[in-house]
Design a protein around this motif. Sequence first.
Motif, PDB file in Angstrom:
ATOM      1  N   UNK A   1       0.805  -1.211   0.000  1.00  0.00           N
ATOM      2  CA  UNK A   1       0.000   0.000   0.000  1.00  0.00           C
ATOM      3  C   UNK A   1       0.836   1.259   0.000  1.00  0.00           C
ATOM      4  N   UNK A   2       1.813   1.331   0.888  1.00  0.00           N
ATOM      5  CA  UNK A   2       2.660   2.534   0.953  1.00  0.00           C
ATOM      6  C   UNK A   2       3.539   2.642  -0.292  1.00  0.00           C
ATOM      7  N   UNK A   3       4.040   1.509  -0.779  1.00  0.00           N
ATOM      8  CA  UNK A   3       4.821   1.521  -2.022  1.00  0.00           C
ATOM      9  C   UNK A   3       3.969   2.041  -3.169  1.00  0.00           C
ATOM     10  N   UNK A   4       2.720   1.605  -3.245  1.00  0.00           N
ATOM     11  CA  UNK A   4       1.837   2.065  -4.308  1.00  0.00           C
ATOM     12  C   UNK A   4       1.564   3.555  -4.249  1.00  0.00           C
ATOM     13  N   UNK A   5       1.413   4.092  -3.028  1.00  0.00           N
ATOM     14  CA  UNK A   5       1.197   5.534  -2.900  1.00  0.00           C
ATOM     15  C   UNK A   5       2.391   6.315  -3.426  1.00  0.00           C
ATOM     16  N   UNK A   6       3.594   5.861  -3.092  1.00  0.00           N
ATOM     17  CA  UNK A   6       4.790   6.582  -3.534  1.00  0.00           C
ATOM     18  C   UNK A   6       5.012   6.429  -5.036  1.00  0.00           C
ATOM     19  N   UNK A   7       4.866   5.210  -5.525  1.00  0.00           N
ATOM     20  CA  UNK A   7       5.196   4.928  -6.933  1.00  0.00           C
ATOM     21  C   UNK A   7       4.134   5.460  -7.889  1.00  0.00           C
ATOM     22  N   UNK A   8       2.872   5.281  -7.555  1.00  0.00           N
ATOM     23  CA  UNK A   8       1.808   5.585  -8.512  1.00  0.00           C
ATOM     24  C   UNK A   8       0.991   6.824  -8.139  1.00  0.00           C
ATOM     25  N   UNK A   9       1.056   7.254  -6.896  1.00  0.00           N
ATOM     26  CA  UNK A   9       0.349   8.459  -6.492  1.00  0.00           C
ATOM     27  C   UNK A   9       1.239   9.678  -6.559  1.00  0.00           C
ATOM     28  N   UNK A  10       2.205   9.734  -5.659  1.00  0.00           N
ATOM     29  CA  UNK A  10       3.104  10.873  -5.586  1.00  0.00           C
ATOM     30  C   UNK A  10       3.935  11.037  -6.852  1.00  0.00           C
TER      31      UNK A  10
END
Length: 491
Positions: free
Chosen positions: A241-250
């Motif tokens: 979840x946190x990896x996805x926020x950094x990679x695909x969100x931010x």
Amino acid sequence: MGAALIGFSPSGINGKFARGVALVFASIAFLWTIILAIQFHPGQITQQFAESLPWIDVLGLNYNLGIDGLSLPLLVLNGLLTCIAIYSSDESLQRPKFYYSLILLLSAGVTGAFLAQDLLLFFLFYELELIPLYLLIAIWGGEKRGYAATKFLIYTAVSGILILASFLGMVWLSGSSSFALATLNPTTLPLATQLLLLAGILVGFGIKIPLVPFHTWLPDAHVEASTPISVLLAGVLLKLGTYGLLRFGMNLLPEAWAYVAPWLATWAVVSVLYGASCAIAQTDMKKMVAYSSIGHMGYVLLAAAASTPLSVLGAVMQMISHGLISAMLFLLVGVVYKKAGSRDLEVLQGLLNPERGMPVIGSLIVVGVMASAGIPGMLGFISEFIVFRGSFPVFPVQTLLSMIGTGLTAVYFLILLNRAFFGRLSAQVTNLPRVYWSDRGPAAILAVLIVIFGIQPGWLARWTEPTITAMVNSQNVVVAVSLDKAMGTRD
């Protein structure tokens, strides 16, 4: 390959043999990640060890894999905790072939998600880990395992739907011909469209992390899951979840991310304080550790919201720190439950008794508690310090409020220590079985790593810092250009 070999092996093999084969394959995969880490060049910010194979041209889907400084530490963490989870599994469990095949398949899905350089490929790997984990809880879990597994399945299915919708929207609306990260540029979309796509990503990955109010599946899943599965769930799977926020969100939607950043920081504060408050109210040791994960993953959201090179570096280090510390605590709580027959703080007492208690297990739990509470010299301290130091210039109020969570962590873990390990050994847990080093070993290894990286955090940060700095700087450039355009339009 290991999952297939074990799954299709003759039915007469016993649990010990199946565990040995699974441990061999998991160890090979873990050692291979170490080899990749040794050959990895930290100063190179582009993807390394990349491979690309054509797959489905009609969909624009290719098999693209690669490693950078963001994914490498998580890849190694997954390999380590998979080995520990297999080693810590009970030799006498039922249906061992199916069990170990599912663990290896679960690890493969997580590995693929961290390596995927294609949106649709990431989603496929992200969904691949769903069914194995559901079955591992539903078959080998506790008394209410059916309820917990179904709840996890529903929440994670909703998460996947939202993430897929946002991914498809990014590709189709931006006019891209493929799902490859290298060619995708959704920053050309209007801000309102970016915000809508980002909302799906935030809620989708927010369920996986989990953040309040999407957290309710986590305590049930942890309490009903067996100890090895709790290790993987807290140590690795939440990091998707946190990896996805950094990679695909931010990274992909920096303009929309900067727009909602103050709200994300406030969301992080709510998760930190709520998770800590719920942990204080628990009497089940495992549920207390589960609620602590909600608070500690909130620090990652705070750092991502601030989006400074230092804060995002702290976010990655917090992910590794939480993975090691939570895995260690779940292992030790599992040993206590196995030997004492209870996790209830109203029943347990005096387990640090040097003659009839669990002095070594209690001492290791003290180390884990100190690390989680942010005592200097431990990895938990330096990761949280970097998060707060990098986030304070951007969100001073939210950072100060989140720092209260560190104090609350000390409160609920001191409650755990005081009730379960100090005082006179309670009558309900006398004549405890002997604790062997095979029970203590995995947690002791994690304790050593927590101390080593706490004293020398640079050994961990050097792999990630160049990638993070380049990612954040490119994000800031996009935001600055967007602001200039907005000001020019207004003039």
